[in-house]
Design a protein around this motif. Structure first.
Motif, PDB file in Angstrom:
ATOM      1  N   GLY A 198      14.285  -8.625 -29.517  1.00  0.00           N
ATOM      2  CA  GLY A 198      13.042  -9.260 -30.034  1.00  0.00           C
ATOM      3  C   GLY A 198      13.448 -10.988 -30.409  1.00  0.00           C
ATOM      4  N   LEU A 199      12.831 -11.712 -30.817  1.00  0.00           N
ATOM      5  CA  LEU A 199      13.367 -13.094 -31.043  1.00  0.00           C
ATOM      6  C   LEU A 199      14.741 -12.916 -31.756  1.00  0.00           C
ATOM      7  CD1 LEU A 199      12.738 -16.165 -30.281  1.00  0.00           C
ATOM      8  CD2 LEU A 199      10.989 -15.673 -32.646  1.00  0.00           C
ATOM      9  N   LEU A 200      15.776 -13.503 -31.384  1.00  0.00           N
ATOM     10  CA  LEU A 200      16.949 -13.648 -32.785  1.00  0.00           C
ATOM     11  C   LEU A 200      16.480 -15.200 -33.165  1.00  0.00           C
ATOM     12  CD1 LEU A 200      19.299 -12.886 -33.211  1.00  0.00           C
ATOM     13  CD2 LEU A 200      20.554 -13.381 -31.066  1.00  0.00           C
ATOM     14  N   LEU A 201      17.204 -15.119 -34.388  1.00  0.00           N
ATOM     15  CA  LEU A 201      17.272 -16.153 -35.447  1.00  0.00           C
ATOM     16  C   LEU A 201      18.809 -16.337 -35.509  1.00  0.00           C
ATOM     17  CD1 LEU A 201      14.167 -15.996 -35.546  1.00  0.00           C
ATOM     18  CD2 LEU A 201      14.599 -16.672 -37.799  1.00  0.00           C
ATOM     19  N   PHE A 202      19.783 -17.479 -35.240  1.00  0.00           N
ATOM     20  CA  PHE A 202      20.935 -17.066 -35.395  1.00  0.00           C
ATOM     21  C   PHE A 202      21.168 -18.424 -36.127  1.00  0.00           C
ATOM     22  CE2 PHE A 202      25.356 -18.469 -33.972  1.00  0.00           C
ATOM     23  CZ  PHE A 202      25.707 -17.041 -33.591  1.00  0.00           C
ATOM     24  N   TYR A 203      21.725 -18.163 -37.271  1.00  0.00           N
ATOM     25  CA  TYR A 203      22.792 -19.229 -38.155  1.00  0.00           C
ATOM     26  C   TYR A 203      24.163 -19.569 -37.871  1.00  0.00           C
ATOM     27  CZ  TYR A 203      18.340 -18.881 -40.998  1.00  0.00           C
ATOM     28  OH  TYR A 203      16.771 -19.113 -41.119  1.00  0.00           O
ATOM     29  N   GLU A 204      24.500 -20.800 -37.189  1.00  0.00           N
ATOM     30  CA  GLU A 204      25.626 -20.646 -37.218  1.00  0.00           C
ATOM     31  C   GLU A 204      26.936 -20.696 -38.710  1.00  0.00           C
ATOM     32  OE1 GLU A 204      26.772 -23.803 -34.619  1.00  0.00           O
ATOM     33  OE2 GLU A 204      24.939 -24.049 -33.767  1.00  0.00           O
ATOM     34  N   PRO A 205      27.850 -20.168 -38.632  1.00  0.00           N
ATOM     35  CA  PRO A 205      29.137 -20.420 -39.443  1.00  0.00           C
ATOM     36  C   PRO A 205      29.007 -21.845 -39.916  1.00  0.00           C
ATOM     37  CG  PRO A 205      30.109 -19.331 -37.762  1.00  0.00           C
ATOM     38  CD  PRO A 205      28.249 -19.820 -37.166  1.00  0.00           C
TER      39      PRO A 205
ATOM     40  N   ASP B  16       5.030 -23.670 -39.051  1.00  0.00           N
ATOM     41  CA  ASP B  16       5.569 -23.146 -40.543  1.00  0.00           C
ATOM     42  C   ASP B  16       4.769 -22.186 -40.620  1.00  0.00           C
ATOM     43  OD1 ASP B  16       5.701 -26.225 -41.371  1.00  0.00           O
ATOM     44  OD2 ASP B  16       3.681 -26.538 -41.259  1.00  0.00           O
ATOM     45  N   GLU B  17       3.961 -21.709 -40.513  1.00  0.00           N
ATOM     46  CA  GLU B  17       3.480 -20.167 -40.430  1.00  0.00           C
ATOM     47  C   GLU B  17       4.413 -19.105 -40.410  1.00  0.00           C
ATOM     48  OE1 GLU B  17      -0.227 -19.459 -38.662  1.00  0.00           O
ATOM     49  OE2 GLU B  17      -1.297 -20.901 -39.447  1.00  0.00           O
ATOM     50  N   PHE B  18       4.984 -19.563 -38.645  1.00  0.00           N
ATOM     51  CA  PHE B  18       6.293 -18.582 -38.389  1.00  0.00           C
ATOM     52  C   PHE B  18       7.587 -18.621 -39.245  1.00  0.00           C
ATOM     53  CE2 PHE B  18      10.361 -18.327 -36.242  1.00  0.00           C
ATOM     54  CZ  PHE B  18       9.856 -16.367 -35.475  1.00  0.00           C
ATOM     55  N   LYS B  19       7.380 -19.898 -39.549  1.00  0.00           N
ATOM     56  CA  LYS B  19       8.678 -20.398 -40.728  1.00  0.00           C
ATOM     57  C   LYS B  19       8.627 -19.218 -42.279  1.00  0.00           C
ATOM     58  CE  LYS B  19       9.232 -24.133 -43.366  1.00  0.00           C
ATOM     59  NZ  LYS B  19       9.853 -25.843 -44.078  1.00  0.00           N
ATOM     60  N   THR B  20       7.325 -19.419 -42.412  1.00  0.00           N
ATOM     61  CA  THR B  20       6.841 -18.765 -44.075  1.00  0.00           C
ATOM     62  C   THR B  20       7.581 -17.174 -43.469  1.00  0.00           C
ATOM     63  OG1 THR B  20       5.185 -20.491 -44.431  1.00  0.00           O
ATOM     64  CG2 THR B  20       5.313 -18.464 -45.403  1.00  0.00           C
ATOM     65  N   TYR B  21       6.820 -16.363 -42.538  1.00  0.00           N
ATOM     66  CA  TYR B  21       6.435 -15.559 -42.147  1.00  0.00           C
ATOM     67  C   TYR B  21       8.620 -14.675 -41.820  1.00  0.00           C
ATOM     68  CZ  TYR B  21       6.313 -10.983 -39.699  1.00  0.00           C
ATOM     69  OH  TYR B  21       6.190  -9.115 -39.363  1.00  0.00           O
ATOM     70  N   ALA B  22       9.318 -15.709 -41.566  1.00  0.00           N
ATOM     71  CA  ALA B  22      10.351 -15.467 -41.031  1.00  0.00           C
ATOM     72  C   ALA B  22      11.242 -15.357 -42.374  1.00  0.00           C
ATOM     73  CB  ALA B  22      11.311 -16.263 -40.351  1.00  0.00           C
ATOM     74  N   GLU B  23      10.972 -16.259 -43.216  1.00  0.00           N
ATOM     75  CA  GLU B  23      11.505 -16.517 -44.600  1.00  0.00           C
ATOM     76  C   GLU B  23      11.474 -14.810 -45.569  1.00  0.00           C
ATOM     77  OE1 GLU B  23      11.841 -18.501 -49.049  1.00  0.00           O
ATOM     78  OE2 GLU B  23      10.599 -19.422 -47.245  1.00  0.00           O
ATOM     79  N   THR B  24      10.350 -14.478 -45.072  1.00  0.00           N
ATOM     80  CA  THR B  24      10.152 -13.532 -46.053  1.00  0.00           C
ATOM     81  C   THR B  24      10.806 -12.281 -45.364  1.00  0.00           C
ATOM     82  OG1 THR B  24       7.581 -14.160 -46.403  1.00  0.00           O
ATOM     83  CG2 THR B  24       7.436 -11.499 -46.135  1.00  0.00           C
ATOM     84  N   LEU B  25      10.582 -11.740 -44.237  1.00  0.00           N
ATOM     85  CA  LEU B  25      12.187 -11.276 -43.394  1.00  0.00           C
ATOM     86  C   LEU B  25      13.012 -11.309 -43.551  1.00  0.00           C
ATOM     87  CD1 LEU B  25      10.243 -10.465 -40.004  1.00  0.00           C
ATOM     88  CD2 LEU B  25       9.568  -9.227 -41.624  1.00  0.00           C
ATOM     89  N   PHE B  26      13.361 -13.058 -43.590  1.00  0.00           N
ATOM     90  CA  PHE B  26      14.777 -12.793 -44.422  1.00  0.00           C
ATOM     91  C   PHE B  26      15.132 -12.722 -45.455  1.00  0.00           C
ATOM     92  CE2 PHE B  26      18.021 -15.724 -45.544  1.00  0.00           C
ATOM     93  CZ  PHE B  26      19.448 -15.810 -44.534  1.00  0.00           C
ATOM     94  N   ARG B  27      14.763 -12.654 -46.626  1.00  0.00           N
ATOM     95  CA  ARG B  27      14.425 -12.667 -47.806  1.00  0.00           C
ATOM     96  C   ARG B  27      14.930 -10.842 -47.902  1.00  0.00           C
ATOM     97  NH1 ARG B  27      13.830 -15.940 -52.341  1.00  0.00           N
ATOM     98  NH2 ARG B  27      12.609 -17.638 -51.472  1.00  0.00           N
ATOM     99  N   LYS B  28      13.952  -9.758 -47.611  1.00  0.00           N
ATOM    100  CA  LYS B  28      13.518  -8.831 -47.271  1.00  0.00           C
ATOM    101  C   LYS B  28      15.178  -7.602 -46.072  1.00  0.00           C
ATOM    102  CE  LYS B  28      11.021  -4.184 -46.009  1.00  0.00           C
ATOM    103  NZ  LYS B  28      10.213  -4.526 -45.047  1.00  0.00           N
ATOM    104  N   GLN B  29      15.536  -8.779 -45.861  1.00  0.00           N
ATOM    105  CA  GLN B  29      16.705  -8.573 -44.629  1.00  0.00           C
ATOM    106  C   GLN B  29      17.749  -8.252 -45.929  1.00  0.00           C
ATOM    107  OE1 GLN B  29      18.147  -8.430 -41.188  1.00  0.00           O
ATOM    108  NE2 GLN B  29      19.299 -10.596 -41.498  1.00  0.00           N
ATOM    109  N   GLU B  30      17.731 -10.107 -46.871  1.00  0.00           N
ATOM    110  CA  GLU B  30      18.728 -10.075 -47.543  1.00  0.00           C
ATOM    111  C   GLU B  30      19.569  -9.614 -48.648  1.00  0.00           C
ATOM    112  OE1 GLU B  30      22.116 -11.157 -45.902  1.00  0.00           O
ATOM    113  OE2 GLU B  30      20.870 -11.018 -43.437  1.00  0.00           O
TER     114      GLU B  30
END
Length: 247
Positions: A210-217, A164-178
């Motif tokens: 780095g650690l890659l998060l890959f969302y498929e089409p 859960d902590e990682f998901k919260t952190y990843a969301e912060t980075l995802f919002r910034k990137q997008e």
């Protein structure tokens, strides 16, 4: 005599330990005969050699993933890659027999590569393209992570100290990137997360960068947008990982 016997036992133990830790691969190719205007299958993956538990775990996981990718018919009972190839060809012939004027030749191409390996972790990426009719085929990547020490495939919950902590952190980075506002729905800029809440992709893998998060089409966006990726450098990801990458 006793000292010689002790020395011999130590050598045997050391050799056994070295063999256990050794992991090597050979290329494995399974393909149909080439011909014009016919269904084709080509699989090229690294096959772990030896009879260790780790080798068997890796090969079984790769085989299972590829069988699933080629499984057009949910009732297929393919038990290995050769049977999966034949089942894919059979499913096409079945369809062609029913709709000969509509059935275009199918295609399946699957390629495996090692994207990361250190003393404790190995990650293998399966890159696939499957066409079974329609306007276009479907290409994607699968990342399979393995713990080399305990010879186990690692799933999402196995990768992090606190998911859960990682998901919260990843969301912060995802919002910034997008360029998504920090407040409000994650879908504010056009993404299609179900329930309008951020979630991790099914595919996460170690890479050299780095650690890659890959969302498929289709996973969070339209097909036209293609896959959506987020790479988190290990300097940031390590604090969340059960198996951090050493500098």
């Amino acid at each position: 005599m006793k000292s010689k016997l002790t020395y011999l036992l130590i050598c045997v133990i050391l050799i056994g330990c070295n063999n256990k830790d050794t992991l090597s691969f050979e290329p494995l190719t399974i393909a149909t005969d080439s011909c014009d205007n016919c269904t084709s299958v080509r699989i090229e993956i690294p096959e772990a050699t030896g009879k260790t538990k780790l080798s068997k775990t890796i090969n079984a996981a790769l085989e299972g993933e590829i069988i699933a990718l080629l499984n057009f018919d949910e009732e297929s009972n393919a038990q290995n890659l050769e049977e999966a190839k034949e089942a894919f060809l059979y499913d096409y012939e079945e369809l062609n027999g029913k709709f000969p004027e509509e059935a275009m030749p199918w295609e399946a191409t699957i390629e495996g590569n090692i994207t990361f390996e250190n003393e404790s972790i190995i990650t293998i990426k399966l890159e696939s393209y499957i066409y079974t009719g329609g306007a276009h085929g479907y290409g994607t990547n699968r990342f399979l992570n393995f713990d080399k020490i305990i010879s186990k495939e690692l799933y999402q919950e196995d990768l992090f100290n606190n998911l859960d902590e990682f998901k919260t952190y990843a969301e912060t980075l995802f919002r910034k990137q997008e360029n998504i506002p920090a407040e409000g729905s994650i879908n504010n800029t056009g993404f299609m997360f179900e329930t309008e809440n951020f979630y991790l992709p099914d595919n996460l893998g170690y890479t050299e960068d780095g650690l890659l998060l890959f969302y498929e089409p289709y996973e969070i966006a339209s097909f036209a947008d293609g896959p959506i990726t987020l790479t988190i450098p290990y300097a940031e990801a390590n604090k969340f990982l059960k198996h951090p990458k050493k500098p």
